[in-house]
Design an enzyme around this catalytic site. Structure first.
Site, mmCIF file in Angstrom:
data_model
loop_
_atom_site.group_PDB
_atom_site.id
_atom_site.type_symbol
_atom_site.label_atom_id
_atom_site.label_comp_id
_atom_site.label_asym_id
_atom_site.label_seq_id
_atom_site.Cartn_x
_atom_site.Cartn_y
_atom_site.Cartn_z
ATOM 1 N N LYS A 124 0.867 -1.181 0.000
ATOM 2 C CA LYS A 124 0.000 0.000 0.000
ATOM 3 C C LYS A 124 0.896 1.220 0.000
ATOM 4 O O LYS A 124 2.053 1.150 0.429
ATOM 5 C CB LYS A 124 -0.889 0.007 1.248
ATOM 6 C CG LYS A 124 -2.150 0.832 1.108
ATOM 7 C CD LYS A 124 -3.273 0.073 0.422
ATOM 8 C CE LYS A 124 -4.463 0.950 0.140
ATOM 9 N NZ LYS A 124 -5.593 0.196 -0.403
ATOM 10 N N ASP A 164 -6.980 4.254 -4.553
ATOM 11 C CA ASP A 164 -7.668 4.076 -3.268
ATOM 12 C C ASP A 164 -8.321 5.433 -2.987
ATOM 13 O O ASP A 164 -8.561 6.209 -3.931
ATOM 14 C CB ASP A 164 -6.672 3.674 -2.163
ATOM 15 C CG ASP A 164 -7.362 3.228 -0.871
ATOM 16 O OD1 ASP A 164 -7.953 2.142 -0.844
ATOM 17 O OD2 ASP A 164 -7.351 3.982 0.119
HETATM 18 P P1 NDP Z 1 -13.029 7.594 -2.514
HETATM 19 O O1 NDP Z 1 -12.010 8.605 -2.233
HETATM 20 O O2 NDP Z 1 -13.531 7.422 -3.899
HETATM 21 O O3 NDP Z 1 -14.296 7.832 -1.578
HETATM 22 C C1 NDP Z 1 -14.289 7.826 -0.177
HETATM 23 C C2 NDP Z 1 -15.620 8.412 0.245
HETATM 24 O O4 NDP Z 1 -15.834 8.188 1.616
HETATM 25 C C3 NDP Z 1 -15.694 9.898 -0.015
HETATM 26 O O5 NDP Z 1 -16.969 10.233 -0.476
HETATM 27 C C4 NDP Z 1 -15.428 10.477 1.376
HETATM 28 O O6 NDP Z 1 -16.026 11.733 1.616
HETATM 29 C C5 NDP Z 1 -16.110 9.451 2.222
HETATM 30 N N1 NDP Z 1 -15.615 9.482 3.580
HETATM 31 C C6 NDP Z 1 -14.347 9.583 4.010
HETATM 32 N N2 NDP Z 1 -14.314 9.579 5.330
HETATM 33 C C7 NDP Z 1 -15.602 9.459 5.744
HETATM 34 C C8 NDP Z 1 -16.242 9.379 7.006
HETATM 35 N N3 NDP Z 1 -15.529 9.431 8.129
HETATM 36 N N4 NDP Z 1 -17.588 9.248 7.061
HETATM 37 C C9 NDP Z 1 -18.317 9.216 5.919
HETATM 38 N N5 NDP Z 1 -17.758 9.287 4.715
HETATM 39 C C10 NDP Z 1 -16.424 9.403 4.629
HETATM 40 O O7 NDP Z 1 -12.474 6.212 -1.958
HETATM 41 P P2 NDP Z 1 -12.923 4.734 -2.334
HETATM 42 O O8 NDP Z 1 -14.379 4.681 -2.550
HETATM 43 O O9 NDP Z 1 -12.011 4.240 -3.376
HETATM 44 O O10 NDP Z 1 -12.544 3.962 -0.984
HETATM 45 C C11 NDP Z 1 -13.464 3.793 0.083
HETATM 46 C C12 NDP Z 1 -12.995 2.651 0.964
HETATM 47 O O11 NDP Z 1 -12.921 1.438 0.199
HETATM 48 C C13 NDP Z 1 -11.611 2.825 1.597
HETATM 49 O O12 NDP Z 1 -11.609 2.163 2.845
HETATM 50 C C14 NDP Z 1 -10.709 2.066 0.616
HETATM 51 O O13 NDP Z 1 -9.503 1.663 1.231
HETATM 52 C C15 NDP Z 1 -11.604 0.889 0.310
HETATM 53 N N6 NDP Z 1 -11.286 0.162 -0.920
HETATM 54 C C16 NDP Z 1 -11.237 0.797 -2.134
HETATM 55 C C17 NDP Z 1 -10.978 0.088 -3.287
HETATM 56 C C18 NDP Z 1 -11.030 0.713 -4.630
HETATM 57 O O14 NDP Z 1 -10.972 -0.030 -5.637
HETATM 58 N N7 NDP Z 1 -11.182 2.023 -4.774
HETATM 59 C C19 NDP Z 1 -10.654 -1.351 -3.237
HETATM 60 C C20 NDP Z 1 -10.831 -1.958 -1.923
HETATM 61 C C21 NDP Z 1 -11.094 -1.196 -0.822
HETATM 62 P P3 NDP Z 1 -15.517 13.081 0.948
HETATM 63 O O15 NDP Z 1 -16.111 13.024 -0.443
HETATM 64 O O16 NDP Z 1 -16.091 14.155 1.803
HETATM 65 O O17 NDP Z 1 -14.021 13.018 0.976
#
Ligand code: NDP
Length: 450
Positions: A124, A164
């Site tokens: 990572k 990510d």
């Molecule tokens: P993104 O950056 O696309 O989205 C993250 C989202 O979560 C954003 O909308 C963000 O809000 C929101 N967020 C962050 N912190 C909080 C919180 N405390 N409460 C509510 N919402 C929150 O990331 P991903 O969707 O790619 O990743 C999301 C999760 O999935 C992470 O844990 C990542 O490690 C995991 N993951 C991702 C993969 C991928 O292919 N992308 C693969 C496997 C796991 P804001 O818009 O305000 O920043």
């Protein structure tokens, strides 16, 4: 000025790796019944070696903002374990990134990648750079500066980063462009690339769709239930949340919520995906409060609610809950509320979003609980499909990738649930996932020698 520098230094040198210890503690507890079953694990110090990263790379990223000021961020790559294949895992750009957070994510990635059955190791990386409020050009300059350092540590057969939080196909495109300029190599050194130059169809959808394929299989086998017509709650509003919502809706579920770091949306008529995408996938990346403003207006249903508390998602009665935002977002209180409201399954889309005491309660109360390392493995699996396509210079069509993803998620579910049964912890998918993943990695470590 000095205070700010000291505060930043304190953050990036923080010695308390709570999330890393939390992740290690969960895994090692699961492994207790198996480690004593084979004397080689002790003799070859497999556990000690497994919790120690091969390499922790830290570097300085210097870039120039739109006001011509020099900005400095910390960049990292943690290459944790490559017993099963080249290091593989995403890059996260978020102000909360430290070596501690990345160590937890890289450690989890070893097990997730093992569960896919594919030849990929765990890693990572990322930076404490905050993409929020930055111009398109600033993001490009930052990505280029980041790659000027990172390029020396990665390679198509060495370490293949992906996206990510804060890193989507736009950022991967900029990173890839710079890699190519520096090395003159046009190879699959990053996954999640835009389709135009080597990306795989379905990579953007893969994690979210995979989460739902896993949930569908688990609900069908364990409860003979489908998702059709069921109320579901989802947290997050990024890549994983959006595609989880999309697939749930395609299967006939009604998704009532989403959230971002500012708060949560509850839309009793079901989340309007087109609007959500407009707000979150466009260049501006607007706050979800805008969803409520627009829905309360004339274009969309006026009933959306916007509590200033992301935990509000878990207060809404649902059949199944999908935490898809970030680590440690679903607490013991949230779990109590879910149980009280009759939720039957919690399927993690994010990495480690549920706190340990919440998991324990959910499992004790017979709620089906799937850990992210099993249910969100579809993203890294399609990243590996991208590596295969790059290596063979092939392009697979959407249906082929989708079919392979669906099949792979069902295989992961089967592997995890059979292992849980075999070790006398039926329906404990946390233990099932950890044991099944560990056995494959440990075997490879033993065969490779020290
Ligand atoms: P993104 O950056 O696309 O989205 C993250 C989202 O979560 C954003 O909308 C963000 O809000 C929101 N967020 C962050 N912190 C909080 C919180 N405390 N409460 C509510 N919402 C929150 O990331 P991903 O969707 O790619 O990743 C999301 C999760 O999935 C992470 O844990 C990542 O490690 C995991 N993951 C991702 C993969 C991928 O292919 N992308 C693969 C496997 C796991 P804001 O818009 O305000 O920043």
């Amino acid at each position: 000025m000095v205070e700010k520098i000291l505060a930043n230094l304190e953050k990036s040198n923080c010695a308390t790796d709570n999330t890393f210890l939390q992740a290690v503690s969960e895994v090692l507890t699961s492994l207790e019944p198996i480690v004593s079953s084979d004397p080689r694990y002790g003799q070859y110090s497999i556990l000690e070696r497994l919790v120690t990263p091969d390499r922790v790379i830290a570097f300085k990223v210097q870039w120039i903002d739109d006001q011509n000021r020099v900005q400095i961020n910390n960049g990292y790559r943690i290459q944790f374990n490559n017993s099963l294949g080249p290091y593989k895992g995403g890059l996260r750009f978020h102000p909360t990134v430290t070596t501690g957070v990345l160590k937890f994510l890289a450690f989890e990635q070893i097990f997730k990648n093992s569960l896919t059955g594919l030849p990929i190791g765990g890693a990572k990386g990322g930076s404490d750079f905050d993409p929020k409020g930055k111009s398109e050009i600033e993001i490009m300059r930052f990505c280029h500066a980041f790659m000027r350092e990172l390029h020396q540590y990665i390679g198509a057969r060495v370490d293949v980063p992906a996206g990510d939080i804060g890193v989507g196909s736009r950022e991967i495109g900029y990173l890839f462009g710079e890699y190519k300029r520096i090395t003159r190599q046009y190879d699959g050194v990053l996954s999640g690339k835009p389709y135009a130059f080597g990306g795989s169809l379905m990579r953007p959808q893969a994690t979210g769709y995979g989460v739902v394929y896993f949930a569908r299989e688990m609900l069908q086998v364990e409860l003979q239930e489908s998702l059709e017509g069921k109320m579901c709650t989802v947290s997050g509003a990024g890549n994983v949340a959006i595609h989880t919502i999309e697939k749930l809706q395609q299967l006939g579920a009604i998704v009532l919520t989403c959230s971002d770091s500012d708060g949560a949306i509850y839309d009793p008529n079901g989340i309007n995906l087109a609007l959500l995408r407009e707000l979150k996938e466009g260049g501006a990346r607007l706050s979800l409060s805008e969803y409520a403003t627009r829905i309360s207006g004339s274009v969309y249903t006026p009933k959306a609610d916007y509590p200033k508390d992301a935990h509000a998602v878990w207060q809404i009665p649902c059949f199944a809950a999908f935490p898809c935002a970030t680590q440690n977002e679903l607490t013991l209180n949230d779990a109590k509320k879910l149980i009280e409201n009759g939720c039957v399954a919690v399927v993690e889309g994010a990495n480690m979003p549920t706190l340990p005491d919440a998991i324990e309660l959910l499992q004790r109360e017979g709620i089906l609980f799937s850990p992210g390392k099993a249910s969100n493995a579809g993203g890294v699996a399609v990243s590996e499909f991208e590596m295969s396509q790059n290596a063979s210079m092939e392009k697979w069509d959407f249906d082929k990738v989708d079919r392979k993803l669906d099949e792979l998620m069902r295989q992961i579910y089967k592997r995890v649930s059979l292992t849980a049964k075999e070790y006398g912890v039926e329906r404990n998918f946390v233990d099932g996932a950890n044991i099944a993943a560990f056995k494959r990695v440990a075997e490879a470590m033993l065969l490779e020698g020290v």
